[in-house]
Design a protein around this motif. Structure first.
Motif, PDB file in Angstrom:
ATOM      1  N   UNK A 196      25.763 -65.965  23.070  1.00 46.03           N
ATOM      2  CA  UNK A 196      25.237 -65.328  21.850  1.00 46.03           C
ATOM      3  C   UNK A 196      25.789 -63.908  21.724  1.00 46.03           C
ATOM      4  N   UNK A 197      25.858 -63.186  22.824  1.00 40.67           N
ATOM      5  CA  UNK A 197      26.403 -61.827  22.793  1.00 40.67           C
ATOM      6  C   UNK A 197      27.874 -61.802  22.396  1.00 40.67           C
ATOM      7  N   UNK A 198      28.640 -62.759  22.887  1.00 39.19           N
ATOM      8  CA  UNK A 198      30.066 -62.838  22.532  1.00 39.19           C
ATOM      9  C   UNK A 198      30.228 -63.147  21.052  1.00 39.19           C
ATOM     10  N   UNK A 199      29.425 -64.040  20.522  1.00 37.29           N
ATOM     11  CA  UNK A 199      29.520 -64.398  19.103  1.00 37.29           C
ATOM     12  C   UNK A 199      29.169 -63.202  18.223  1.00 37.29           C
ATOM     13  N   UNK A 200      28.088 -62.526  18.548  1.00 37.38           N
ATOM     14  CA  UNK A 200      27.687 -61.351  17.762  1.00 37.38           C
ATOM     15  C   UNK A 200      28.733 -60.251  17.880  1.00 37.38           C
ATOM     16  N   UNK A 201      29.267 -60.045  19.072  1.00 38.44           N
ATOM     17  CA  UNK A 201      30.305 -59.023  19.262  1.00 38.44           C
ATOM     18  C   UNK A 201      31.569 -59.346  18.490  1.00 38.44           C
ATOM     19  N   UNK A 202      31.965 -60.615  18.469  1.00 38.65           N
ATOM     20  CA  UNK A 202      33.158 -61.011  17.719  1.00 38.65           C
ATOM     21  C   UNK A 202      32.951 -60.811  16.223  1.00 38.65           C
TER      22      UNK A 202
ATOM     23  N   UNK B 190      34.482 -54.747  11.573  1.00 43.38           N
ATOM     24  CA  UNK B 190      35.114 -53.438  11.762  1.00 43.38           C
ATOM     25  C   UNK B 190      36.588 -53.475  11.392  1.00 43.38           C
ATOM     26  N   UNK B 191      37.268 -54.537  11.761  1.00 43.30           N
ATOM     27  CA  UNK B 191      38.692 -54.660  11.437  1.00 43.30           C
ATOM     28  C   UNK B 191      38.887 -54.765   9.931  1.00 43.30           C
ATOM     29  N   UNK B 192      38.055 -55.543   9.251  1.00 49.40           N
ATOM     30  CA  UNK B 192      38.151 -55.667   7.797  1.00 49.40           C
ATOM     31  C   UNK B 192      37.873 -54.323   7.131  1.00 49.40           C
ATOM     32  N   UNK B 193      36.903 -53.577   7.641  1.00 46.59           N
ATOM     33  CA  UNK B 193      36.600 -52.257   7.092  1.00 46.59           C
ATOM     34  C   UNK B 193      37.792 -51.313   7.259  1.00 46.59           C
ATOM     35  N   UNK B 194      38.446 -51.351   8.409  1.00 46.51           N
ATOM     36  CA  UNK B 194      39.608 -50.492   8.628  1.00 46.51           C
ATOM     37  C   UNK B 194      40.755 -50.868   7.703  1.00 46.51           C
ATOM     38  N   UNK B 195      40.982 -52.168   7.490  1.00 47.46           N
ATOM     39  CA  UNK B 195      42.020 -52.579   6.543  1.00 47.46           C
ATOM     40  C   UNK B 195      41.704 -52.055   5.141  1.00 47.46           C
TER      41      UNK B 195
ATOM     42  N   UNK C 235      33.379 -47.482  -2.036  1.00 45.78           N
ATOM     43  CA  UNK C 235      32.031 -46.950  -2.201  1.00 45.78           C
ATOM     44  C   UNK C 235      31.137 -47.327  -1.022  1.00 45.78           C
ATOM     45  N   UNK C 236      30.079 -46.553  -0.839  1.00 43.96           N
ATOM     46  CA  UNK C 236      29.138 -46.795   0.244  1.00 43.96           C
ATOM     47  C   UNK C 236      28.352 -48.078  -0.037  1.00 43.96           C
ATOM     48  N   UNK C 237      28.074 -48.837   0.997  1.00 46.00           N
ATOM     49  CA  UNK C 237      27.297 -50.080   0.932  1.00 46.00           C
ATOM     50  C   UNK C 237      27.937 -51.154   0.056  1.00 46.00           C
ATOM     51  N   UNK C 238      29.244 -51.130  -0.092  1.00 46.77           N
ATOM     52  CA  UNK C 238      29.970 -52.174  -0.804  1.00 46.77           C
ATOM     53  C   UNK C 238      31.085 -52.690   0.099  1.00 46.77           C
ATOM     54  N   UNK C 239      31.603 -53.872  -0.193  1.00 47.15           N
ATOM     55  CA  UNK C 239      32.717 -54.366   0.627  1.00 47.15           C
ATOM     56  C   UNK C 239      33.890 -53.391   0.568  1.00 47.15           C
ATOM     57  N   UNK C 240      34.672 -53.291   1.623  1.00 45.64           N
ATOM     58  CA  UNK C 240      35.755 -52.319   1.659  1.00 45.64           C
ATOM     59  C   UNK C 240      36.838 -52.608   0.628  1.00 45.64           C
ATOM     60  N   UNK C 241      37.053 -51.644  -0.249  1.00 47.99           N
ATOM     61  CA  UNK C 241      38.135 -51.683  -1.238  1.00 47.99           C
ATOM     62  C   UNK C 241      38.117 -52.964  -2.060  1.00 47.99           C
ATOM     63  N   UNK C 242      36.956 -53.470  -2.340  1.00 50.23           N
ATOM     64  CA  UNK C 242      36.850 -54.663  -3.179  1.00 50.23           C
ATOM     65  C   UNK C 242      37.145 -55.960  -2.461  1.00 50.23           C
ATOM     66  N   UNK C 243      37.266 -55.928  -1.134  1.00 54.69           N
ATOM     67  CA  UNK C 243      37.509 -57.156  -0.390  1.00 54.69           C
ATOM     68  C   UNK C 243      36.193 -57.912  -0.281  1.00 54.69           C
ATOM     69  N   UNK C 244      36.166 -59.124  -0.744  1.00 57.75           N
ATOM     70  CA  UNK C 244      34.953 -59.935  -0.643  1.00 57.75           C
ATOM     71  C   UNK C 244      35.298 -61.283  -0.020  1.00 57.75           C
ATOM     72  N   UNK C 245      34.352 -61.821   0.691  1.00 64.00           N
ATOM     73  CA  UNK C 245      34.496 -63.142   1.282  1.00 64.00           C
ATOM     74  C   UNK C 245      33.526 -64.079   0.575  1.00 64.00           C
TER      75      UNK C 245
END
Length: 100
Positions: free
Chosen positions: A7-13, A19-24, A72-82
């Motif tokens: 469970x910890x590995x899944x949550x960490x992944x 975080x990676x999507x936010x950085x992109x 913007x704050x509390x929105x997907x990064x740069x309009x990226x949505x899944x």
């Protein structure tokens, strides 16, 4: 114990993925806001009359368009949505028609 570790590995992944999507998204906004406007002019003075009568040989300029991405704050990064598919995966339908 192993279930707790799994469970910890899944949550960490999932956190790592977010975080990676936010950085992109942050990088895309930074690149979009990079201003590459330039202008230059080449002048020659073939007669040797000094700066009073230079002859302009070449002039060029480029104005970079305004940024289009927002982060913007509390929105997907740069309009990226899944968007998760609702009915599962399905084959892609090919477009129909003819090329003019």
């Amino acid at each position: 114990m192993i279930a707790l570790l799994a469970i910890g590995v899944i949550v960490g992944a999932a956190s790592l993925r977010d975080s990676i999507v936010q950085e992109f998204g942050d990088i895309s906004v930074a690149l979009d806001r990079l201003n590459q406007t330039y202008s230059y002019r080449i002048e020659l003075d073939p007669d040797g009359n000094g700066p009073a009568a230079p002859q302009t040989i070449w002039f060029a300029n480029y104005t970079d368009p305004l940024p289009t991405l927002e982060d913007n704050v509390d929105e997907p990064p740069a309009g990226i949505t899944f968007v998760e598919p609702t009915g599962g995966e399905s084959p892609v339908t090919l477009p129909v028609g003819s090329v003019p």
